[in-house]
Design an enzyme around this catalytic site. Structure first.
Site, mmCIF file in Angstrom:
data_model
loop_
_atom_site.group_PDB
_atom_site.id
_atom_site.type_symbol
_atom_site.label_atom_id
_atom_site.label_comp_id
_atom_site.label_asym_id
_atom_site.label_seq_id
_atom_site.Cartn_x
_atom_site.Cartn_y
_atom_site.Cartn_z
ATOM 1 C CG HIS A 64 6.555 3.242 -7.983
ATOM 2 N ND1 HIS A 64 7.997 3.749 -8.598
ATOM 3 C CD2 HIS A 64 5.742 4.295 -7.940
ATOM 4 C CE1 HIS A 64 8.116 4.988 -8.132
ATOM 5 N NE2 HIS A 64 6.023 5.073 -8.226
ATOM 6 N NE ARG B 230 -3.307 -2.322 2.377
ATOM 7 C CZ ARG B 230 -4.886 -2.688 1.444
ATOM 8 N NH1 ARG B 230 -5.135 -2.098 0.595
ATOM 9 N NH2 ARG B 230 -5.304 -3.618 1.543
ATOM 10 C CG ASP B 231 1.015 5.606 -2.538
ATOM 11 O OD1 ASP B 231 1.852 5.728 -3.373
ATOM 12 O OD2 ASP B 231 1.522 6.443 -1.262
ATOM 13 C CG ASN C 225 4.287 8.394 -12.008
ATOM 14 O OD1 ASN C 225 2.885 8.742 -12.598
ATOM 15 N ND2 ASN C 225 3.487 8.780 -10.402
HETATM 16 P P1 DGP Z 1 5.866 8.130 -7.925
HETATM 17 O O1 DGP Z 1 5.346 9.230 -7.082
HETATM 18 O O2 DGP Z 1 5.150 7.865 -9.170
HETATM 19 O O3 DGP Z 1 7.514 8.037 -8.001
HETATM 20 O O4 DGP Z 1 5.230 7.278 -6.278
HETATM 21 C C1 DGP Z 1 5.847 7.000 -5.291
HETATM 22 C C2 DGP Z 1 4.673 6.636 -4.135
HETATM 23 O O5 DGP Z 1 5.715 5.800 -2.999
HETATM 24 C C3 DGP Z 1 4.136 7.682 -3.703
HETATM 25 O O6 DGP Z 1 2.475 7.359 -3.898
HETATM 26 C C4 DGP Z 1 4.670 7.666 -1.568
HETATM 27 C C5 DGP Z 1 4.775 6.578 -2.013
HETATM 28 N N1 DGP Z 1 6.149 6.396 -0.882
HETATM 29 C C6 DGP Z 1 6.801 6.560 -1.161
HETATM 30 N N2 DGP Z 1 7.663 6.082 0.080
HETATM 31 C C7 DGP Z 1 7.078 4.921 1.167
HETATM 32 C C8 DGP Z 1 7.254 4.184 1.812
HETATM 33 O O7 DGP Z 1 8.244 4.580 2.245
HETATM 34 N N3 DGP Z 1 6.456 3.246 2.103
HETATM 35 C C9 DGP Z 1 5.567 3.076 1.298
HETATM 36 N N4 DGP Z 1 4.332 1.677 1.812
HETATM 37 N N5 DGP Z 1 5.263 4.386 -0.264
HETATM 38 C C10 DGP Z 1 5.952 4.736 0.299
#
Ligand code: DGP
Length: 114
Positions: free
Chosen positions: A100, A29-30, A87
């Site tokens: 991702h 999960r984000d 992205n």
């Molecule tokens: P992007 O902007 O496409 O590079 O998306 C990166 C995403 O990663 C963003 O929506 C937030 C998420 N994210 C960043 N750090 C972490 C983390 O430590 N854990 C999780 N679960 N998500 C993260």
């Protein structure tokens, strides 16, 4: 490529809410969800950006998409629908340089995006 937070999640060095895994793909999960369902699908073999992918990565990229579709079906999201987003670099909004695929679902998503 240099190590990222996502490599640490793969190695279980930092916690994440992991929801799906197979030999080549991990999904969690984000941290900053943009929809009721917001899951990131990452290849265990890291690529920094889509620009770094070659013909040799074609199957892996396909497997990321198929993993997202499989998860959406498992979760009962497929019929209502969902969005996948990848992205790339600054204008694409990429902030983590381990390729991702975002899976967003659970609400009506606007199009075109801002
Ligand atoms: P992007 O902007 O496409 O590079 O998306 C990166 C995403 O990663 C963003 O929506 C937030 C998420 N994210 C960043 N750090 C972490 C983390 O430590 N854990 C999780 N679960 N998500 C993260």
């Amino acid at each position: 490529m240099s190590d990222t937070i996502f490599s640490k999640i793969i190695r279980r060095e930092i916690p994440a809410d992991i929801v799906y895994e197979n030999d080549e793909v991990l999904a969690f999960r984000d941290l900053n969800p943009q929809a009721p369902v917001h899951v990131l699908f990452i290849p265990k073999r890291a690529l920094a950006t889509l620009n770094d992918a070659t013909e040799a990565d074609a199957t892996l990229l396909g497997k990321l998409l198929l993993a997202a579709a499989e998860y959406a079906k498992q979760q009962g999201l497929a019929e209502q629908g969902y969005r996948t987003v990848l992205n790339c670099n600054e204008d694409g909004g990429q902030t983590v340089f381990h390729l991702h695929l975002h899976l967003l679902a659970g609400r009506r998503l606007h199009w075109p995006p801002g």
